[in-house]
Scaffold this motif. Sequence first.
Motif, PDB file in Angstrom:
ATOM      1  N   GLU A  87     -97.189  -6.638 -92.325  1.00 33.17           N
ATOM      2  CA  GLU A  87     -96.306  -7.392 -91.434  1.00 33.17           C
ATOM      3  C   GLU A  87     -95.025  -6.610 -91.148  1.00 33.17           C
ATOM      4  OE1 GLU A  87     -97.935  -8.703 -94.024  1.00 33.17           O
ATOM      5  OE2 GLU A  87     -99.261 -10.103 -92.978  1.00 33.17           O
ATOM      6  N   GLU A  91     -93.878  -5.286 -87.509  1.00 28.41           N
ATOM      7  CA  GLU A  91     -92.551  -5.603 -86.977  1.00 28.41           C
ATOM      8  C   GLU A  91     -91.825  -4.325 -86.539  1.00 28.41           C
ATOM      9  OE1 GLU A  91     -88.325  -7.362 -88.576  1.00 28.41           O
ATOM     10  OE2 GLU A  91     -90.165  -8.218 -89.409  1.00 28.41           O
ATOM     11  N   ARG A 102    -103.688  -9.593 -83.820  1.00 30.65           N
ATOM     12  CA  ARG A 102    -104.199 -10.071 -85.100  1.00 30.65           C
ATOM     13  C   ARG A 102    -105.587 -10.655 -84.854  1.00 30.65           C
ATOM     14  NH1 ARG A 102    -101.097 -11.159 -89.820  1.00 30.65           N
ATOM     15  NH2 ARG A 102     -99.187 -10.742 -88.686  1.00 30.65           N
ATOM     16  N   ILE A 108    -104.190  -6.772 -88.693  1.00 27.94           N
ATOM     17  CA  ILE A 108    -103.310  -6.401 -87.590  1.00 27.94           C
ATOM     18  C   ILE A 108    -103.767  -5.068 -87.012  1.00 27.94           C
ATOM     19  CG2 ILE A 108    -100.924  -5.979 -86.897  1.00 27.94           C
ATOM     20  CD1 ILE A 108    -100.089  -7.588 -89.425  1.00 27.94           C
TER      21      ILE A 108
END
Length: 143
Positions: A87, A91, A102, A108
């Motif tokens: 994550e 980001e 996703r 991801i």
Amino acid sequence: MPRSEEAEWWANAVYAAIQEIPHGKVTSYGHIALLLGEPQRPRQVGVCLKSLPNAETGAHFNSSNVPWQRVINSKGMISHRGPGSAERQAEALGQEGVEVTRDSMGEIYVDFSRYGWFPARLPSEEQEDDDEEDGEQLFVRES
């Protein structure tokens, strides 16, 4: 535990190569290994990134000057290296304008066809060749 001289050389080569990945682009661990002439060592590229020093350490190569977020696996997926790491990487890529998706399992991904960076050689090697050619031309002119 301190790295051996060879391990230190490899880590520095990996970090320097990763610094050449353009903003808003991604490549794979395997491609970095290939660019460094060691196509069988993609996992070692990952190990180097996992042990990338924090900026606070004052190390020459660190998490503030090596764009670690631009290296993903060969499937275009962000690898999990610890809780929240995927994550955090997604980001960081998003801040560069890289879109991530996703899947239904929560993995991801980045679209390599849109954001991939897979040159045959590192840009710094191209520059070295240009400099050598320029030097040869100067030498020829002087003779």
